[in-house]
Scaffold this motif. Structure first.
Motif, PDB file in Angstrom:
ATOM      1  N   ALA A  57       0.747  -1.195   0.037  1.00 43.90           N
ATOM      2  CA  ALA A  57      -0.042   0.062   0.087  1.00 43.90           C
ATOM      3  C   ALA A  57       0.939   1.216   0.060  1.00 43.90           C
ATOM      4  N   ARG A  58       0.558   2.069  -0.635  1.00 41.98           N
ATOM      5  CA  ARG A  58       1.107   3.581  -0.916  1.00 41.98           C
ATOM      6  C   ARG A  58      -0.082   4.707  -1.253  1.00 41.98           C
ATOM      7  N   ASN A  59      -0.069   5.595  -0.385  1.00 38.45           N
ATOM      8  CA  ASN A  59      -1.110   6.568  -0.550  1.00 38.45           C
ATOM      9  C   ASN A  59      -2.539   6.039  -0.983  1.00 38.45           C
ATOM     10  N   LYS A  60      -3.013   5.104  -0.179  1.00 39.36           N
ATOM     11  CA  LYS A  60      -4.190   4.488  -0.213  1.00 39.36           C
ATOM     12  C   LYS A  60      -5.187   4.561   0.818  1.00 39.36           C
ATOM     13  N   ALA A  61      -5.273   5.498   1.690  1.00 40.46           N
ATOM     14  CA  ALA A  61      -6.070   5.944   2.644  1.00 40.46           C
ATOM     15  C   ALA A  61      -7.472   6.045   2.126  1.00 40.46           C
ATOM     16  N   HIS A  62      -7.864   6.444   0.851  1.00 38.72           N
ATOM     17  CA  HIS A  62      -8.989   6.767   0.332  1.00 38.72           C
ATOM     18  C   HIS A  62      -9.706   5.311   0.093  1.00 38.72           C
ATOM     19  N   THR A  63      -8.722   4.294  -0.568  1.00 39.57           N
ATOM     20  CA  THR A  63      -9.353   3.107  -0.712  1.00 39.57           C
ATOM     21  C   THR A  63      -8.983   1.990   0.244  1.00 39.57           C
ATOM     22  N   TRP A 155       5.883 -22.064   3.373  1.00 39.56           N
ATOM     23  CA  TRP A 155       5.169 -23.333   2.836  1.00 39.56           C
ATOM     24  C   TRP A 155       3.657 -23.108   2.521  1.00 39.56           C
ATOM     25  N   ALA A 156       3.329 -22.011   2.169  1.00 31.36           N
ATOM     26  CA  ALA A 156       1.799 -21.370   1.914  1.00 31.36           C
ATOM     27  C   ALA A 156       1.347 -22.344   0.510  1.00 31.36           C
ATOM     28  N   ASP A 157       0.141 -22.779   0.483  1.00 34.02           N
ATOM     29  CA  ASP A 157      -0.433 -23.386  -0.514  1.00 34.02           C
ATOM     30  C   ASP A 157      -0.522 -22.436  -1.673  1.00 34.02           C
ATOM     31  N   PHE A 158      -1.065 -21.180  -1.356  1.00 37.54           N
ATOM     32  CA  PHE A 158      -1.372 -20.261  -2.623  1.00 37.54           C
ATOM     33  C   PHE A 158      -0.935 -19.094  -1.955  1.00 37.54           C
ATOM     34  N   ILE A 159      -0.730 -18.029  -3.037  1.00 35.73           N
ATOM     35  CA  ILE A 159      -0.209 -16.687  -2.831  1.00 35.73           C
ATOM     36  C   ILE A 159      -1.468 -15.975  -3.678  1.00 35.73           C
ATOM     37  N   PHE A 160      -2.121 -15.035  -3.033  1.00 37.86           N
ATOM     38  CA  PHE A 160      -3.098 -14.165  -3.451  1.00 37.86           C
ATOM     39  C   PHE A 160      -2.657 -12.671  -3.764  1.00 37.86           C
ATOM     40  N   PHE A 161      -2.655 -11.994  -4.817  1.00 39.21           N
ATOM     41  CA  PHE A 161      -2.100 -10.607  -5.112  1.00 39.21           C
ATOM     42  C   PHE A 161      -3.317  -9.976  -5.260  1.00 39.21           C
ATOM     43  N   VAL A 162      -3.794  -8.998  -4.212  1.00 42.59           N
ATOM     44  CA  VAL A 162      -4.483  -8.044  -4.722  1.00 42.59           C
ATOM     45  C   VAL A 162      -4.074  -6.581  -4.585  1.00 42.59           C
ATOM     46  N   ASP A 163      -4.208  -5.846  -5.407  1.00 43.11           N
ATOM     47  CA  ASP A 163      -3.967  -4.451  -5.380  1.00 43.11           C
ATOM     48  C   ASP A 163      -5.112  -3.810  -4.271  1.00 43.11           C
ATOM     49  N   CYS A 164      -4.595  -2.636  -3.724  1.00 41.37           N
ATOM     50  CA  CYS A 164      -5.243  -1.804  -2.840  1.00 41.37           C
ATOM     51  C   CYS A 164      -6.395  -1.031  -3.385  1.00 41.37           C
ATOM     52  N   ASP A 165      -6.481  -1.025  -4.741  1.00 44.30           N
ATOM     53  CA  ASP A 165      -7.651  -0.378  -5.501  1.00 44.30           C
ATOM     54  C   ASP A 165      -8.446  -1.376  -6.215  1.00 44.30           C
ATOM     55  N   ASN A 166      -8.262  -2.510  -5.567  1.00 46.18           N
ATOM     56  CA  ASN A 166      -9.295  -3.671  -6.413  1.00 46.18           C
ATOM     57  C   ASN A 166     -10.215  -4.250  -5.174  1.00 46.18           C
ATOM     58  N   ASN A 280     -14.725 -15.036 -15.587  1.00 50.02           N
ATOM     59  CA  ASN A 280     -15.463 -14.514 -15.488  1.00 50.02           C
ATOM     60  C   ASN A 280     -17.129 -14.900 -15.473  1.00 50.02           C
ATOM     61  N   THR A 281     -17.115 -16.020 -14.900  1.00 51.60           N
ATOM     62  CA  THR A 281     -18.519 -16.680 -14.798  1.00 51.60           C
ATOM     63  C   THR A 281     -19.282 -15.842 -13.791  1.00 51.60           C
ATOM     64  N   TRP A 282     -18.690 -15.115 -12.698  1.00 47.84           N
ATOM     65  CA  TRP A 282     -19.540 -14.445 -11.650  1.00 47.84           C
ATOM     66  C   TRP A 282     -18.903 -13.016 -11.948  1.00 47.84           C
ATOM     67  N   TYR A 283     -19.782 -11.982 -11.298  1.00 43.95           N
ATOM     68  CA  TYR A 283     -19.219 -10.856 -11.050  1.00 43.95           C
ATOM     69  C   TYR A 283     -18.253 -10.781  -9.567  1.00 43.95           C
ATOM     70  N   PHE A 284     -17.024 -10.605  -9.852  1.00 44.98           N
ATOM     71  CA  PHE A 284     -16.321 -10.530  -8.621  1.00 44.98           C
ATOM     72  C   PHE A 284     -15.991  -9.098  -8.092  1.00 44.98           C
ATOM     73  N   GLY A 285     -16.057  -8.137  -8.591  1.00 47.58           N
ATOM     74  CA  GLY A 285     -15.845  -6.976  -8.065  1.00 47.58           C
ATOM     75  C   GLY A 285     -15.238  -5.980  -9.153  1.00 47.58           C
ATOM     76  N   MET A 286     -14.836  -4.714  -8.640  1.00 46.69           N
ATOM     77  CA  MET A 286     -14.405  -3.622  -9.513  1.00 46.69           C
ATOM     78  C   MET A 286     -12.993  -2.957  -9.276  1.00 46.69           C
ATOM     79  N   LEU A 287     -12.272  -2.476 -10.163  1.00 44.99           N
ATOM     80  CA  LEU A 287     -11.009  -1.996  -9.733  1.00 44.99           C
ATOM     81  C   LEU A 287     -11.095  -0.534 -10.376  1.00 44.99           C
ATOM     82  N   LEU A 288     -10.002   0.181  -9.722  1.00 43.79           N
ATOM     83  CA  LEU A 288     -10.055   1.353 -10.424  1.00 43.79           C
ATOM     84  C   LEU A 288      -9.061   1.435 -11.758  1.00 43.79           C
TER      85      LEU A 288
END
Length: 598
Positions: A57-63, A155-166, A280-288
């Motif tokens: 996160a950088r300068n994401k206080a608004h998201t 030893w994580a099974d998955f890594i889930f990258f998610v930007d802070c404006d998603n 894309n089978t479902w609506y997952f969300g939005m990003l900026l």
């Protein structure tokens, strides 16, 4: 000899065995119930795979209040999730928000590791907080690689990258992605344009190219899990697969592309022969959508407000985390004596949306119950003294006013009466189906300032989307009355529409300037008529002896065409003199006094 038998019973079996010595041993069956096992328990289910989730996160206080709300809302055992936070170079409250969130939720997650560095608060070569110089790309590549290495170390099974404006609005996102059993898979994240977190085609340098599959995928005209050459912003990596060990964000020796984290990662996946997928089978969300390098943090904040406003068109309002403090925005009347919002009592959904929109925009509005046309009878209309002007017919449909249109008129008329009785000098009237456009408040303030500067003695201003050609809204009814002064100066509302969308069949929807139109029908439509509108605007500009500005040309392009524009950092400034800034696009559309026959 006792032996354990099937069905949970201990059985002694006597066998006759002829041993080498010739001795015959006889074993007899003995029903012994002393050690009977009544029930054999089935094996337990496997635990959910472990998830490593980096937050960079950088300068994401608004998201962050929205982003964190949807991370907490994921329907996945928190005890199987590790959070890894890195935040630096901030000029806002990003660090304090993250620390507050961690202090409130750390007991629910398996672990939370955090690191903050607000000094320095900018990169030495950046032009602003939204700029991406090579120094910043280098730091981002370093952080993403560290996150990947740490996930492997734990030893994580998955890594889930998610930007802070998603904003992952679908709680089942992790479960749905894991179920697809892919090494790299992204949930399709949408924006208010043609921008998304996947590409369907890339060129030799790894950059986006147009393909016939992109828009149908984005619009969900085809649904499923599709192989793509690029996913970014939000994606899941299955670290259990041996091929994932070849993935990296640090450039490979053979890499010759630009120094960009998503390009380098996609290249490593290609070399490792790992296919990326988008679901894309479902609506997952939005990003900026990305802003320009020279945009300000204020612009990014306004973009977040607009995102929240747009989300309410056909979905519930965006959530904010209950674990962080969200400041309440001060409301005001924007220099008006009163701001009215007309709403039908039988449409509480619209009322709730508008109230939430006013909170986001900081608008202090008074709610007015509309006159419901469905409750108007012929007798009631006569009782109110309402009668049609002789010979009046709707300019579009050639008919008299409907009960709904009469109810709409009466709703406004009641407001006019209050304005007169309270001696107000300036009010704004909104209906409950308006759609606020990006930077609405700034544009409204600019329009009001221009009215004052031009010393125009105005009575009514129609705040309309793209009203540079307000004269086109008045349809000539006869050669002797081009402005319909004799028939009431009626505005051709059919022409008031979003310039890049075809809404000819939506008679009840209308765009209000930079406030925009109504609800869901046009939400999923994309900018497809830009070429025609650009031609019209160019011809109108020529007639007026004016040239179009770069900003106007950009606005007329389709959302997809904007994807092909050369990045700002690669554009060469022209040495020629820049054209003078054109007058703002808000225009006055005077409406003459009408004899309503009341």
């Amino acid at each position: 000899m006792a032996a354990s038998g099937w069905n949970g019973r201990t059985v002694s079996v006597i066998l006759s065995i002829l041993v080498l010595s010739g001795v015959q041993i006889t074993l007899s069956q003995n029903n012994n119930t002393d050690n009977v096992v009544e029930n054999v328990h089935a094996e337990s289910e496997f635990q959910n795979p472990t998830i490593f989730l980096p937050i960079l996160a950088r300068n994401k206080a608004h998201t962050l209040p929205v982003f964190l709300a949807y991370i907490d809302r994921l329907d996945y055992p928190k005890s199987r999730m590790r959070i890894w936070i890195q935040s630096d170079h901030n000029i806002d409250n990003t660090t304090s928000i993250l620390k507050e969130w961690v202090s409130n939720v750390k007991h629910t997650y398996r672990s939370i590791d955090e690191s903050y560095a607000d000094e320095p608060d900018k990169y030495s070569t950046e032009v602003g907080p939204l700029d991406w110089p090579e120094e910043r790309f280098s730091h981002m590549i370093k952080l993403r690689q560290e996150a990947l290495d740490e996930a492997r170390r734990q030893w994580a099974d998955f890594i889930f990258f998610v930007d802070c404006d998603n904003f992952i609005e679908e709680p089942q996102t992790l479960n749905l992605l894991i179920a697809e059993k892919k090494t790299i898979i992204a949930p399709m994240m949408e924006s208010d344009s043609a921008y998304a977190n996947f590409w369907c085609g890339v060129d030799d340098q790894g950059y986006y190219i147009r393909t016939p599959e992109y828009l149908p995928t984005l619009r969900r005209e085809r649904k499923g899990c599709f192989p793509v050459p690029m996913v970014h912003s939000t994606f899941l990596i299955d670290l259990r697969r041996s091929s994932s060990l070849k993935l990296q964000f640090n450039p490979l020796n053979s890499y010759r592309g630009d120094y960009d984290d998503i390009l380098i990662f996609a290249y490593s996946a290609k070399i490792a022969e790992i296919q990326m997928y988008v679901l894309n089978t479902w609506y997952f969300g939005m990003l900026l959508s990305p802003l320009q390098n020279d945009d300000t943090l204020h612009t990014s904040i306004e973009q977040m407000v607009h995102c929240a406003l747009e989300s309410m068109i056909d979905r519930p309002p965006l959530l904010t985390s209950e674990h962080v403090t969200v400041p309440v925005r001060h409301t005001e009347r924007l220099g008006f004596d009163e701001i009215y919002m007309i709403n039908l009592l039988r449409r509480p959904d619209r009322r709730e949306r508008m109230v939430a929109a006013f909170d986001l925009l900081g608008i202090d509005a008074t709610l007015v119950d509309a006159v419901d046309g469905q409750e108007l009878t012929d007798e009631k209309v006569l009782e109110l003294g309402i009668k049609m002007l002789p010979g009046f017919a709707d300019p579009y449909h050639g008919r008299e006013l409907t009960k709904g249109e009469i109810g709409c008129f009466l709703s406004h008329y009641n407001i006019w009466q209050e304005v007169v009785s309270k001696n107000y000098s300036k009010v704004m009237v909104l209906e409950d189906d308006v759609r606020f456009k990006f930077k609405f408040l700034e544009r409204l303030n600019a329009m009001m300032a221009e009215l004052k500067e031009l010393h125009i003695n105005w009575d009514i201003v129609a705040i309309l989307e793209e009203t540079k050609e307000a004269q086109k809204f008045r349809k000539r009814q006869s050669g002797n009355d081009p402005f319909k002064l004799e028939t009431g100066g009626l505005v051709d509302m059919k022409q008031i529409k979003d310039r890049n969308r075809d809404r000819s069949e939506e008679d009840t929807d209308r765009d209000v300037v930079d406030m925009g139109s109504t609800f869901a029908a046009e939400t999923n439509r994309r900018d497809e008529d830009a070429d025609m509108m650009k031609y019209i605007e160019e011809q109108m500009a020529k007639r007026k002896g004016k040239a179009m500005t770069k900003e106007e040309e950009r606005r007329l392009k389709s959302a997809e065409d904007l994807l092909y524009e050369l990045p700002a950092r690669l554009q060469v400034e022209s040495s020629s003199q820049k054209t003078e800034e054109m007058m703002s696009h808000q225009m006055l559309s005077g409406i003459p006094e009408v004899d309503l026959g009341i």
